[in-house]
Design an enzyme around this catalytic site. Structure first.
Site, mmCIF file in Angstrom:
data_model
loop_
_atom_site.group_PDB
_atom_site.id
_atom_site.type_symbol
_atom_site.label_atom_id
_atom_site.label_comp_id
_atom_site.label_asym_id
_atom_site.label_seq_id
_atom_site.Cartn_x
_atom_site.Cartn_y
_atom_site.Cartn_z
ATOM 1 N N TYR A 63 36.529 15.898 -7.022
ATOM 2 C CA TYR A 63 35.152 15.405 -6.927
ATOM 3 C C TYR A 63 34.308 16.462 -6.262
ATOM 4 C CZ TYR A 63 32.920 11.106 -8.304
ATOM 5 O OH TYR A 63 32.245 10.160 -9.019
ATOM 6 N N GLU A 65 30.304 16.634 -5.836
ATOM 7 C CA GLU A 65 28.851 16.424 -5.947
ATOM 8 C C GLU A 65 28.128 17.511 -5.170
ATOM 9 O OE1 GLU A 65 28.182 11.595 -6.396
ATOM 10 O OE2 GLU A 65 27.793 12.583 -4.506
ATOM 11 N N ASP A 209 15.425 25.019 -26.625
ATOM 12 C CA ASP A 209 16.696 24.290 -26.760
ATOM 13 C C ASP A 209 17.558 25.101 -27.726
ATOM 14 O OD1 ASP A 209 18.787 22.612 -26.944
ATOM 15 O OD2 ASP A 209 17.686 20.911 -27.793
ATOM 16 N N THR A 235 24.147 24.441 -25.239
ATOM 17 C CA THR A 235 25.493 23.885 -25.152
ATOM 18 C C THR A 235 26.448 25.065 -24.975
ATOM 19 O OG1 THR A 235 25.792 24.038 -27.532
ATOM 20 C CG2 THR A 235 25.031 21.922 -26.685
ATOM 21 N N LYS A 238 29.279 25.357 -28.954
ATOM 22 C CA LYS A 238 28.997 25.660 -30.363
ATOM 23 C C LYS A 238 29.439 27.096 -30.637
ATOM 24 C CE LYS A 238 25.783 21.844 -30.592
ATOM 25 N NZ LYS A 238 24.404 21.335 -30.746
ATOM 26 N N ARG A 244 33.206 21.622 -24.280
ATOM 27 C CA ARG A 244 32.043 20.772 -24.511
ATOM 28 C C ARG A 244 31.232 20.702 -23.226
ATOM 29 N NH1 ARG A 244 32.844 19.159 -29.089
ATOM 30 N NH2 ARG A 244 30.742 18.326 -29.125
HETATM 31 C C1 LIG Z 1 23.858 20.191 -30.217
HETATM 32 C C2 LIG Z 1 22.460 20.111 -29.766
HETATM 33 C C3 LIG Z 1 22.089 19.333 -28.658
HETATM 34 C C4 LIG Z 1 23.002 18.354 -27.951
HETATM 35 O O1 LIG Z 1 24.246 18.705 -27.558
HETATM 36 P P1 LIG Z 1 25.297 17.562 -27.126
HETATM 37 O O2 LIG Z 1 26.289 18.332 -26.330
HETATM 38 O O3 LIG Z 1 25.826 16.945 -28.371
HETATM 39 O O4 LIG Z 1 24.566 16.560 -26.290
HETATM 40 C C5 LIG Z 1 20.769 19.373 -28.238
HETATM 41 N N1 LIG Z 1 19.863 20.124 -28.877
HETATM 42 C C6 LIG Z 1 20.164 20.865 -29.952
HETATM 43 C C7 LIG Z 1 19.114 21.666 -30.610
HETATM 44 C C8 LIG Z 1 21.466 20.876 -30.439
HETATM 45 O O5 LIG Z 1 21.759 21.606 -31.522
#
Ligand SMILES: *Cc1c(COP(=O)(O)O)cnc(C)c1O
Length: 416
Positions: A63, A65, A209, A235, A238, A244
């Site tokens: 844990y 935090e 994003d 993320t 990817k 993840r």
């Molecule tokens: C994949 C993605 C997310 C979200 O990712 P998660 O880990 O599934 O929550 C947000 N924005 C964009 C543009 C994405 O391609």
């Protein structure tokens, strides 16, 4: 059943198999599925055994935090080092002043970016969902659409390219508090400088994003949003090929706001095993081998796009700059949903996606996973032929399935 359990190696399915054969069977079944079908989902990849080892480690028990050196829990002195390493590696990899590596997912990272910069009810300009925006860009089914007033820009219906003039006009009319650039399906580089210019003109924050292209950025195969955006969300799972999870990058002036927006505002304890795995992935992404990988991912996507066009399936925007592409299967006489089913039966796993034309479901394909397996241009050209064959003729699916099995057998994601 023993009350203590000895650790017999971080990836030992044997341990699980002895205690819980039902679940061990599922792990092996999924490994088999991933190894014998083609993973063309643009958001997926195969993490390295080192990343999996960190994920399956005793750090999962801790844990923690708060942030390194300022935790609410005791005993964090060792995991603190892991988080500091992850932060330093992320900063170096992307040339950012500040990194937060605690976000549990890409969506959590976007939530934190909004929490850092916005108030409920603020106006936000982002790519409309039918044009490739993510759920967190204003879907009514998501917190974003409920708590903020989203205005959507889109792509030109003919070219499929972002309509920067429309985006500028909408920004002038609606005076958003933030502009979001980034998409789940846009196959071209994003002109971050153009977004920055509009954001400055209307006094908006710019949030990138970059969940999809961030791995390409790490490998020098795509332009970086870091010099332009106030906050970059991404993320780690990817193209970047980590566990993840999510992360945020920003300048030092927003560092404290971003950190507080993650913890304690939107999250509790950090997942230290995932953070250690992120550090491992950032380390891998800083190597020449990863640079070569990122460029191969793009070269493979380009060949896939050209080869699909040669099969009578022109891709949106006429090509790709990235790891992903989108295509309307209609020229082969099938809609998106039917196509996805036929391809799945033939061993090719991918998603449907929105296309700029209303009511048309297209297909989204990506090359991150197959490139990790070691496939190159020749294999991607062949995949395009198999893809079109399976779509044209449902009865060809079985034959294609055999060829997919043969191909994946030559490029196992986890050899041995
Ligand atoms: C994949 C993605 C997310 C979200 O990712 P998660 O880990 O599934 O929550 C947000 N924005 C964009 C543009 C994405 O391609």
């Amino acid at each position: 059943m023993p009350v203590t359990h000895a650790l017999e190696g971080p990836l030992s399915v044997d341990v699980l198999g002895r205690q819980d054969p039902e679940l061990a069977e599922i792990l092996l079944g999924e490994l088999e599925r991933q190894s014998t079908t083609l993973q063309l989902i643009a958001a997926e990849n195969f993490t390295s055994p080192a990343v999996l080892a960190a994920l399956g480690s005793p750090l999962a028990n801790k844990y923690a935090e708060g942030y390194p050196g300022a935790r609410h829990h005791g005993g964090c002195e060792i995991v603190d080092v892991a988080e500091r390493i992850a932060v330093e590696r992320a900063k170096a990899l992307f040339g950012a002043d500040h990194a937060n590596v605690q976000s549990h997912s890409g969506s959590s990272a976007v939530l934190a970016a909004y929490a850092a910069l916005l108030r409920p009810g603020d106006t936000v300009l982002a790519m409309g969902l039918p044009h490739g925006g993510h759920l967190t860009h204003g879907s009514p089914a998501n917190f974003s659409g409920r708590w903020f007033d989203f205005v959507g820009y889109g792509v030109d219906p003919e070219s499929g390219l972002i309509d920067y003039e429309q985006m500028r006009a909408l920004a002038r009319t609606h005076r958003p508090k933030a502009i979001v650039c980034g998409s789940i399906s846009y196959p071209r580089h994003i002109d971050y400088a153009a977004f920055r210019e509009v954001a400055d003109e209307v006094g908006a924050y710019l949030i990138a994003d970059a969940a999809h292209p961030m791995g390409l950025v790490a490998g020098g195969a795509a332009p970086s949003p870091v010099p332009y955006a106030d906050v970059v969300c991404a993320t780690t799972h990817k193209v970047l090929r980590g566990p993840r999870g999510g992360m945020l990058l920003c300048g030092s002036e927003l560092a404290e706001r971003v950190d507080r927006a993650v913890f304690p505002f939107t999250q509790g304890g950090a997942q230290m095993h995932t953070i250690a795995a992120k550090a491992v992935a950032f380390g891998e992404a800083a190597t020449p081998a990863f640079t070569a990988y990122a460029h191969q991912v793009v070269a493979n996507a380009r060949v896939l796009a050209q080869s699909l066009a040669a099969e009578g399936l022109p891709v949106t925007t006429g090509g790709t700059d990235t790891h992903l592409l989108t295509v309307d299967p209609a020229p082969l006489g099938v809609d998106g949903r039917t196509a996805r089913g036929r391809l799945a039966a033939a061993g090719m796993v991918l998603d449907t996606c929105a296309l700029p034309h209303p009511d048309v479901r297209g297909l989204r394909l990506g090359t991150a996973a197959v490139t990790t397996q070691g496939m190159g241009e020749a294999e991607l050209a062949r995949i395009a032929v198999l893809f079109a064959t399976a779509l044209r003729d449902e009865s060809a699916g079985r034959h294609v399935r055999e060829e997919v099995r043969d191909l994946t057998g030559r490029f196992p994601p986890y050899p041995g």
